[in-house]
Write an enzyme that holds these catalytic residues in place. Sequence first.
Site, short mmCIF file in Angstrom:
data_model
loop_
_atom_site.label_atom_id
_atom_site.label_comp_id
_atom_site.label_asym_id
_atom_site.label_seq_id
_atom_site.Cartn_x
_atom_site.Cartn_y
_atom_site.Cartn_z
N HIS A 65 145.49 33.39 -160.92
CA HIS A 65 144.76 33.44 -159.65
C HIS A 65 145.67 33.90 -158.51
O HIS A 65 145.29 34.73 -157.69
CB HIS A 65 144.15 32.07 -159.32
CG HIS A 65 142.82 31.84 -159.92
ND1 HIS A 65 142.63 31.57 -161.25
CD2 HIS A 65 141.59 31.86 -159.36
CE1 HIS A 65 141.34 31.41 -161.49
NE2 HIS A 65 140.68 31.59 -160.35
N LYS A 91 137.06 21.47 -164.62
CA LYS A 91 136.77 20.04 -164.57
C LYS A 91 137.26 19.50 -163.24
O LYS A 91 138.22 19.99 -162.67
CB LYS A 91 137.40 19.29 -165.74
CG LYS A 91 138.90 19.25 -165.72
CD LYS A 91 139.45 18.45 -166.89
CE LYS A 91 140.98 18.43 -166.83
NZ LYS A 91 141.56 17.72 -167.94
#
Length: 182
Positions: free
Chosen positions: A37, A102
């Site tokens: 990222h 999550k």
Amino acid sequence: MDKYIETPLTKDKVKELKAGDYVYITGTIYTARDAAHKRMIEELAAGRELPFDVKDQIIYYLGPTPNREGQVIGSAGPTTSSRMDKYAPVLMEHGLTGMIGKGKRNGKVISSMEENTAVYFAAVGGAGALLSQCIKKSEVIAYEDLGTEAIRRLYVENLPVITVIDCRKENLYMTAPEEFRR
């Protein structure tokens, strides 16, 4: 409600999803964690193209374990999504419509999901060996030097996830505890 979707994940498909939906994804998705990222955001800041077009795509926050002989991929459980929170809004501005991970997301990410018509799915942590059985193809497409954090293109069949935050900011992390207390 159970929903079966195929990628690409268009904004029209995103609008049909509601927090609490059990979703089974079939098609191409991509993997990326923190280091990938960071590089993608650096590429954009430098005016370069991303290693794949994020428009109408899903990124699974995943760094799989090495595969054993005969396996497509090793254990494929989700990583903690909050580590991508500082990058996610920029990718959504470039068309990203789905994220799988999550844990909770921050307010900026949730607002960006509403503004850009995106959705956040949760995969069950600790079920990586089972989730890997839904992955039929895996290929590293960028940042191979990052090892398990390299960007992969996956082909999945009926990958089970839960819509945790929908594009209307309905958030199971907020509503489920309240409903449980009642």
